[in-house]
Motif scaffolding. Sequence first.
Motif, PDB file in Angstrom:
ATOM      1  N   THR A 169       0.829  -1.212   0.000  1.00 19.32           N
ATOM      2  CA  THR A 169       0.000   0.000   0.000  1.00 19.32           C
ATOM      3  C   THR A 169       0.859   1.255   0.000  1.00 19.32           C
ATOM      4  OG1 THR A 169      -0.148   0.041   2.432  1.00 19.32           O
ATOM      5  CG2 THR A 169      -1.856  -1.189   1.230  1.00 19.32           C
ATOM      6  N   ARG A 170       2.141   1.122   0.393  1.00 18.71           N
ATOM      7  CA  ARG A 170       3.046   2.275   0.423  1.00 18.71           C
ATOM      8  C   ARG A 170       4.240   2.124  -0.509  1.00 18.71           C
ATOM      9  NH1 ARG A 170       5.456   3.945   5.784  1.00 18.71           N
ATOM     10  NH2 ARG A 170       6.021   5.726   4.469  1.00 18.71           N
ATOM     11  N   PHE A 171       4.663   0.914  -0.744  1.00 17.91           N
ATOM     12  CA  PHE A 171       5.889   0.694  -1.505  1.00 17.91           C
ATOM     13  C   PHE A 171       5.626  -0.255  -2.668  1.00 17.91           C
ATOM     14  CE2 PHE A 171       7.037   1.401   2.974  1.00 17.91           C
ATOM     15  CZ  PHE A 171       7.758   2.580   2.839  1.00 17.91           C
ATOM     16  N   PRO A 172       6.398  -0.067  -3.751  1.00 22.68           N
ATOM     17  CA  PRO A 172       7.363   1.009  -3.963  1.00 22.68           C
ATOM     18  C   PRO A 172       6.691   2.368  -4.029  1.00 22.68           C
ATOM     19  CG  PRO A 172       7.041  -0.245  -5.981  1.00 22.68           C
ATOM     20  CD  PRO A 172       6.310  -0.979  -4.914  1.00 22.68           C
ATOM     21  N   ARG A 173       7.429   3.416  -3.675  1.00 27.92           N
ATOM     22  CA  ARG A 173       6.843   4.742  -3.547  1.00 27.92           C
ATOM     23  C   ARG A 173       6.245   5.245  -4.854  1.00 27.92           C
ATOM     24  NH1 ARG A 173       8.124   8.260   0.115  1.00 27.92           N
ATOM     25  NH2 ARG A 173       6.137   9.123  -0.575  1.00 27.92           N
ATOM     26  N   HIS A 174       6.825   4.852  -5.963  1.00 32.21           N
ATOM     27  CA  HIS A 174       6.345   5.355  -7.250  1.00 32.21           C
ATOM     28  C   HIS A 174       5.433   4.349  -7.931  1.00 32.21           C
ATOM     29  CE1 HIS A 174      10.066   7.512  -6.197  1.00 32.21           C
ATOM     30  NE2 HIS A 174       9.393   8.550  -6.647  1.00 32.21           N
ATOM     31  N   ARG A 175       5.045   3.307  -7.183  1.00 28.88           N
ATOM     32  CA  ARG A 175       3.941   2.388  -7.459  1.00 28.88           C
ATOM     33  C   ARG A 175       4.184   1.375  -8.566  1.00 28.88           C
ATOM     34  NH1 ARG A 175       2.584   1.584  -3.504  1.00 28.88           N
ATOM     35  NH2 ARG A 175       0.457   0.913  -3.911  1.00 28.88           N
ATOM     36  N   LYS A 176       5.270   1.436  -9.274  1.00 30.51           N
ATOM     37  CA  LYS A 176       5.495   0.456 -10.334  1.00 30.51           C
ATOM     38  C   LYS A 176       6.345  -0.697  -9.805  1.00 30.51           C
ATOM     39  CE  LYS A 176       6.024   1.620 -14.614  1.00 30.51           C
ATOM     40  NZ  LYS A 176       6.555   2.120 -15.913  1.00 30.51           N
ATOM     41  N   LEU A 177       5.800  -1.904  -9.873  1.00 36.13           N
ATOM     42  CA  LEU A 177       6.553  -3.096  -9.489  1.00 36.13           C
ATOM     43  C   LEU A 177       7.551  -3.444 -10.592  1.00 36.13           C
ATOM     44  CD1 LEU A 177       3.608  -5.314  -8.170  1.00 36.13           C
ATOM     45  CD2 LEU A 177       5.178  -3.936  -6.809  1.00 36.13           C
ATOM     46  N   ILE A 178       8.639  -4.088 -10.206  1.00 34.33           N
ATOM     47  CA  ILE A 178       9.626  -4.523 -11.199  1.00 34.33           C
ATOM     48  C   ILE A 178       9.587  -6.040 -11.368  1.00 34.33           C
ATOM     49  CG2 ILE A 178      11.141  -2.544 -10.900  1.00 34.33           C
ATOM     50  CD1 ILE A 178      12.890  -4.234  -9.083  1.00 34.33           C
ATOM     51  N   SER A 179       8.518  -6.663 -10.899  1.00 37.76           N
ATOM     52  CA  SER A 179       8.317  -8.101 -11.074  1.00 37.76           C
ATOM     53  C   SER A 179       7.504  -8.323 -12.350  1.00 37.76           C
ATOM     54  CB  SER A 179       7.606  -8.693  -9.861  1.00 37.76           C
ATOM     55  OG  SER A 179       6.483  -7.910  -9.509  1.00 37.76           O
ATOM     56  N   ILE A 180       7.991  -9.199 -13.202  1.00 36.46           N
ATOM     57  CA  ILE A 180       7.435  -9.383 -14.541  1.00 36.46           C
ATOM     58  C   ILE A 180       6.056 -10.035 -14.488  1.00 36.46           C
ATOM     59  CG2 ILE A 180       7.753 -10.676 -16.688  1.00 36.46           C
ATOM     60  CD1 ILE A 180      10.736 -10.258 -16.374  1.00 36.46           C
ATOM     61  N   ASN A 181       5.147  -9.494 -15.277  1.00 38.30           N
ATOM     62  CA  ASN A 181       3.808 -10.057 -15.429  1.00 38.30           C
ATOM     63  C   ASN A 181       3.622 -10.413 -16.907  1.00 38.30           C
ATOM     64  OD1 ASN A 181       1.069 -10.747 -14.941  1.00 38.30           O
ATOM     65  ND2 ASN A 181       0.424  -8.697 -15.576  1.00 38.30           N
ATOM     66  N   LYS A 182       4.283 -11.495 -17.315  1.00 39.15           N
ATOM     67  CA  LYS A 182       4.238 -11.902 -18.725  1.00 39.15           C
ATOM     68  C   LYS A 182       3.005 -12.765 -18.942  1.00 39.15           C
ATOM     69  CE  LYS A 182       7.243 -13.694 -22.379  1.00 39.15           C
ATOM     70  NZ  LYS A 182       7.122 -12.449 -23.158  1.00 39.15           N
ATOM     71  N   ARG A 183       2.033 -12.227 -19.634  1.00 38.39           N
ATOM     72  CA  ARG A 183       0.742 -12.899 -19.782  1.00 38.39           C
ATOM     73  C   ARG A 183       0.709 -13.874 -20.953  1.00 38.39           C
ATOM     74  NH1 ARG A 183      -3.423  -8.564 -20.592  1.00 38.39           N
ATOM     75  NH2 ARG A 183      -4.942 -10.108 -19.869  1.00 38.39           N
ATOM     76  N   TYR A 184       1.612 -13.709 -21.900  1.00 38.39           N
ATOM     77  CA  TYR A 184       1.593 -14.545 -23.090  1.00 38.39           C
ATOM     78  C   TYR A 184       2.970 -15.180 -23.305  1.00 38.39           C
ATOM     79  CZ  TYR A 184      -2.542 -11.687 -23.794  1.00 38.39           C
ATOM     80  OH  TYR A 184      -3.742 -11.046 -23.608  1.00 38.39           O
ATOM     81  N   THR A 185       2.972 -16.493 -23.457  1.00 37.74           N
ATOM     82  CA  THR A 185       4.217 -17.221 -23.702  1.00 37.74           C
ATOM     83  C   THR A 185       4.121 -18.120 -24.926  1.00 37.74           C
ATOM     84  OG1 THR A 185       3.557 -19.108 -22.333  1.00 37.74           O
ATOM     85  CG2 THR A 185       4.667 -17.268 -21.212  1.00 37.74           C
ATOM     86  N   GLY A 186       2.922 -18.274 -25.475  1.00 33.30           N
ATOM     87  CA  GLY A 186       2.726 -19.215 -26.572  1.00 33.30           C
ATOM     88  C   GLY A 186       2.561 -20.641 -26.107  1.00 33.30           C
ATOM     89  N   LYS A 187       2.549 -20.855 -24.788  1.00 35.94           N
ATOM     90  CA  LYS A 187       2.412 -22.200 -24.222  1.00 35.94           C
ATOM     91  C   LYS A 187       1.135 -22.283 -23.385  1.00 35.94           C
ATOM     92  CE  LYS A 187       6.504 -23.685 -25.643  1.00 35.94           C
ATOM     93  NZ  LYS A 187       7.574 -23.975 -24.674  1.00 35.94           N
ATOM     94  N   ALA A 188       0.541 -23.464 -23.368  1.00 35.27           N
ATOM     95  CA  ALA A 188      -0.649 -23.692 -22.551  1.00 35.27           C
ATOM     96  C   ALA A 188      -0.312 -24.338 -21.213  1.00 35.27           C
ATOM     97  CB  ALA A 188      -1.649 -24.569 -23.314  1.00 35.27           C
ATOM     98  N   ASN A 189       0.929 -24.754 -21.038  1.00 40.42           N
ATOM     99  CA  ASN A 189       1.338 -25.434 -19.815  1.00 40.42           C
ATOM    100  C   ASN A 189       1.398 -24.447 -18.653  1.00 40.42           C
ATOM    101  OD1 ASN A 189       3.572 -26.387 -17.840  1.00 40.42           O
ATOM    102  ND2 ASN A 189       2.997 -28.243 -18.951  1.00 40.42           N
ATOM    103  N   GLU A 222       2.469 -24.755 -15.551  1.00 41.54           N
ATOM    104  CA  GLU A 222       3.730 -24.754 -14.804  1.00 41.54           C
ATOM    105  C   GLU A 222       4.802 -23.966 -15.557  1.00 41.54           C
ATOM    106  OE1 GLU A 222       6.536 -25.824 -11.755  1.00 41.54           O
ATOM    107  OE2 GLU A 222       4.343 -25.777 -11.860  1.00 41.54           O
ATOM    108  N   PHE A 223       4.874 -24.156 -16.857  1.00 36.65           N
ATOM    109  CA  PHE A 223       5.834 -23.403 -17.660  1.00 36.65           C
ATOM    110  C   PHE A 223       5.537 -21.911 -17.592  1.00 36.65           C
ATOM    111  CE2 PHE A 223       6.905 -21.216 -21.579  1.00 36.65           C
ATOM    112  CZ  PHE A 223       8.247 -21.518 -21.733  1.00 36.65           C
ATOM    113  N   ASN A 224       4.285 -21.537 -17.663  1.00 35.24           N
ATOM    114  CA  ASN A 224       3.925 -20.120 -17.662  1.00 35.24           C
ATOM    115  C   ASN A 224       4.291 -19.431 -16.355  1.00 35.24           C
ATOM    116  OD1 ASN A 224       2.961 -20.238 -20.274  1.00 35.24           O
ATOM    117  ND2 ASN A 224       0.848 -20.642 -19.658  1.00 35.24           N
ATOM    118  N   LEU A 225       4.354 -20.187 -15.262  1.00 30.08           N
ATOM    119  CA  LEU A 225       4.766 -19.593 -13.988  1.00 30.08           C
ATOM    120  C   LEU A 225       6.237 -19.173 -14.013  1.00 30.08           C
ATOM    121  CD1 LEU A 225       2.974 -21.773 -11.285  1.00 30.08           C
ATOM    122  CD2 LEU A 225       2.678 -19.323 -11.685  1.00 30.08           C
TER     123      LEU A 225
END
Length: 689
Positions: free
Chosen positions: A77-97, A99-102
């Motif tokens: 709710t407070r951090f990061p201060r500028h609100r953008k996370l640097i953890s990747i949210n890759k929604r498309y990989t071309g795979k249906a698996n 476990e792989f998508n994680l």
Amino acid sequence: MGLSARAPRWGAPGLLLAIALHPALCTPASASLPPARRDYCVLGAGPAGLQMAYFLQRARRDYAVFERAARPGSFFTRFPRHRKLISINKRYTGKANAEFNLRHDWNSLLSHDPGLLFRHYSGAYFPDASDMVRYLGDFADRLGLHVLYNTTVEHITLDKDRQAWNGHYFILTDHKGQVYQCSVLFVATGLSLPNQVDFPGSEYVEGYESVSVDPKDFVGQNVLILGRGNSAFETAENILGVTNFVHMLSRSRVRLSWATHYVGDLRAINNGLLDTYQLKSLDGLLESDLTDLAIVKDRQGKFHVTLKLFLEETNQSADAIPLPQDDNDNFAMRVAYDRVIRCLGWNFNFSIFNKSLRLSSGGEFSKKYPLVRPSYESKGSRGLFVLGTASHSVDYRKSAGGFIHGFRYTARAVHRLLEWRHHGVAWPSTECPITQLTASIIRRVNEASGLYQMFGVLADIVLLKENATAFEYLEEFPMQMLAQLETVTGRQARHGLFVINMEYGRNFSGPDKDVFFYDRSVGHTEDAWQSNFLHPVIYYYRHLPTEQEVRFRPADWPLPRPTAIHHIVEDFLTDWTAPLGHILPLRRFLENCLDTDLRSFYAESCFFFALTRQKLPPFCQHGYLRTQGLVGTERLRQHRVASGLLRTSPAAGRRPGEGRRQPGHPKPTRHFLTPGPPGQPHDSNKEEL
């Protein structure tokens, strides 16, 4: 008369006196109650705390999560201060698996609910922190996790008891005086205290946790930032376009995550200041030990950087304190600054833990992290486990254990260890015939997210059965606990084992490495051991390594020297399914270790082998000799007649299983016979496949 004589004692003064003298009346009601008992207590409802709560709930264990805020994920709710996370949210990989998508989803927690994937909460590649708060709230609510909100645990101590699981209970006291008794304590509070360096003038410094995030407040100013991590560059990125210049000062050189392969180092999304520095646009980076410096404030409210030595040599006013530029007019930091901002990271909060828990040794490193074992159990208190970001001392600057996409797997490993220790539930495993070994390893190295993200920390273990007829497959076991495997998992490693790990090349990672050098790619299987990028490495041991062998292993080796080792050559697509480049070399390695043939054969081939070999390939033993692969045909019947195994044609009507019991054709056995001659040589690798 007697009644009236006693009445004054229970008047206003008398009543107060009675309350003061009677402990049962003056003690808060919550403290007079017996402590609430729980088998497991989880401190903190952040990502790590909720992840452990999920595993405990699925196992139907008695637990409670304690959270000081009204909702989960209060840090976000407070951090990061500028609100953008640097953890990747890759929604498309071309795979249906899933476990792989994680592998490329750095924000989701593990659960059985496909709706609780972070990809449903944000479409941004680098999502907003508010999306994480919303996600964690839904994770707790939809799964019905037992969280005690608005409960601040203020003190934790030990209560010795021989009947307790670990020889003691953990006693937690909250802000209302309520006491809780726990057999096992999980600390998932993260790193919450800003790291501060004490030096003369540090009182003039603004902290990352409180400095303004509005760029308008920095228009036309000279800004000095202390620190060189992502929070420092995040702060600089926010104000680069409005300041006169930004200088960044730290004791060590900048570490780029794409060079070190450590996600906690500087990410490319925040490194705009590197461009403006190297392209000579006024901004810059400097190296110096902060403890050698001092900050002086002049009459105009400007800040000057000087040496602490100068302050110790004089008692003059601030305007008369010597500055480095007095002796060296080319001193890099001779300009005055309008703002000085501290961005030095975070430390663990030890204040609520009694010294009897021995969480810290007092060393410099232990000020940042609690001291834990490879099992994530405290070195000072059995039964106390540290989860999440605070557990990162196990793999600091080596792997992803301080981040969601890493500690979601270490939390599961801790849960599996405790299931065996306290409930007799062995580490989950899959038992398969030895003929499936190659396929099992190939599947895991191509799909498993825990192996991929926690490289060098978690490894898959293959436990061989007697005579290598079958194997047990254990997933994501802490590598540094290999010597203790039998005692902590409930599994046996009496006939040898394989360890499957993911590794970078030993000379490919580091702040001084050129990771873009020419010919950095390795493509030939004979050079696989020189692979630079992340790739699978398989270790074979005839016997389980000892504690001493693990402790005194060679430098830069994650494990003791094995009996044999195999590198699967790196692949640009991280897709290790090439028949010749990946699968065939792996199978040959496994065959050499096991002294057997792991190929698959048609039933007819198995029939011919039964006539010509003393030792059949395992595939034929598991299939053909158990009547699982041979279908009677006229061609096979004629071959048996011609071979003298079948004298009369009526036998053709028998099932293959009956035909095997003719004289001269011994009854099959599951055990290997004496080694026979090797198989026929193959003209090419393709023919062998």
